[in-house]
Scaffold this active site. Structure first.
Site, PDB file in Angstrom:
ATOM      1  N   LYS A 194      30.588  45.764  48.411  1.00 34.09           N
ATOM      2  CA  LYS A 194      31.253  47.055  48.220  1.00 34.09           C
ATOM      3  C   LYS A 194      32.038  47.399  49.470  1.00 34.09           C
ATOM      4  CE  LYS A 194      28.794  50.948  48.467  1.00 34.09           C
ATOM      5  NZ  LYS A 194      28.009  52.158  48.116  1.00 34.09           N
ATOM      6  N   SER A 197      46.900  44.656  40.085  1.00 38.37           N
ATOM      7  CA  SER A 197      45.912  44.271  41.089  1.00 38.37           C
ATOM      8  C   SER A 197      45.750  45.347  42.154  1.00 38.37           C
ATOM      9  CB  SER A 197      46.283  42.965  41.772  1.00 38.37           C
ATOM     10  OG  SER A 197      47.455  43.155  42.528  1.00 38.37           O
ATOM     11  N   TYR A 248      41.981  42.987  39.845  1.00 39.01           N
ATOM     12  CA  TYR A 248      41.632  41.843  40.683  1.00 39.01           C
ATOM     13  C   TYR A 248      42.270  42.021  42.048  1.00 39.01           C
ATOM     14  CZ  TYR A 248      46.331  40.308  39.443  1.00 39.01           C
ATOM     15  OH  TYR A 248      47.690  40.251  39.260  1.00 39.01           O
TER      16      TYR A 248
END
Length: 115
Positions: A9, A25, A58
């Protein structure tokens, strides 16, 4: 049995740009990606602290040292420059691997420096 757990994270990064006209993205400073053990092309969840939006995209590796967190493509409508976000990745672990498992957490300050 495999269970899905938090792998890494990046916590409280500040969005530096939102580029609607890019294919898609999130572009992240290469140094920060490495510290978070995230890879280019990896699927991530983005959690916008400011407005509650949650979405998947992504990762694209950004310029090292740029402190960049740029949300691209359609997802750019879910953030504004200056928003605080959490970027999460997950992995599958066995029940045996859960014991002692610790995800990688990278805390980010107001200027997108690693704390």
């Amino acid at each position: 049995m495999l269970l899905e757990f938090l792998y890494a994270k990046i916590h409280r990064a500040t969005v530096t740009d939102a580029n609607l006209n890019y294919v898609g993205s999130i572009t992240v400073d290469a140094e920060i990606l490495e510290k978070a053990k995230m890879s280019e092309g990896q699927k991530v969840d983005i959690l916008n602290i400011n407005n509650g939006e949650r979405f998947q995209t992504y990762v694209i590796k950004g310029k090292r040292g740029s402190k960049m967190f740029c949300v691209n493509g359609a997802a750019a409508r879910k953030v504004q420059t200056g928003d605080k976000v959490i970027i999460c990745t997950y992995r599958y672990v066995t029940e045996d691997e859960i014991k002692g498992y610790v995800p990688t957490i990278v805390q980010i300050d107001e200027n997108n420096n690693i704390v």
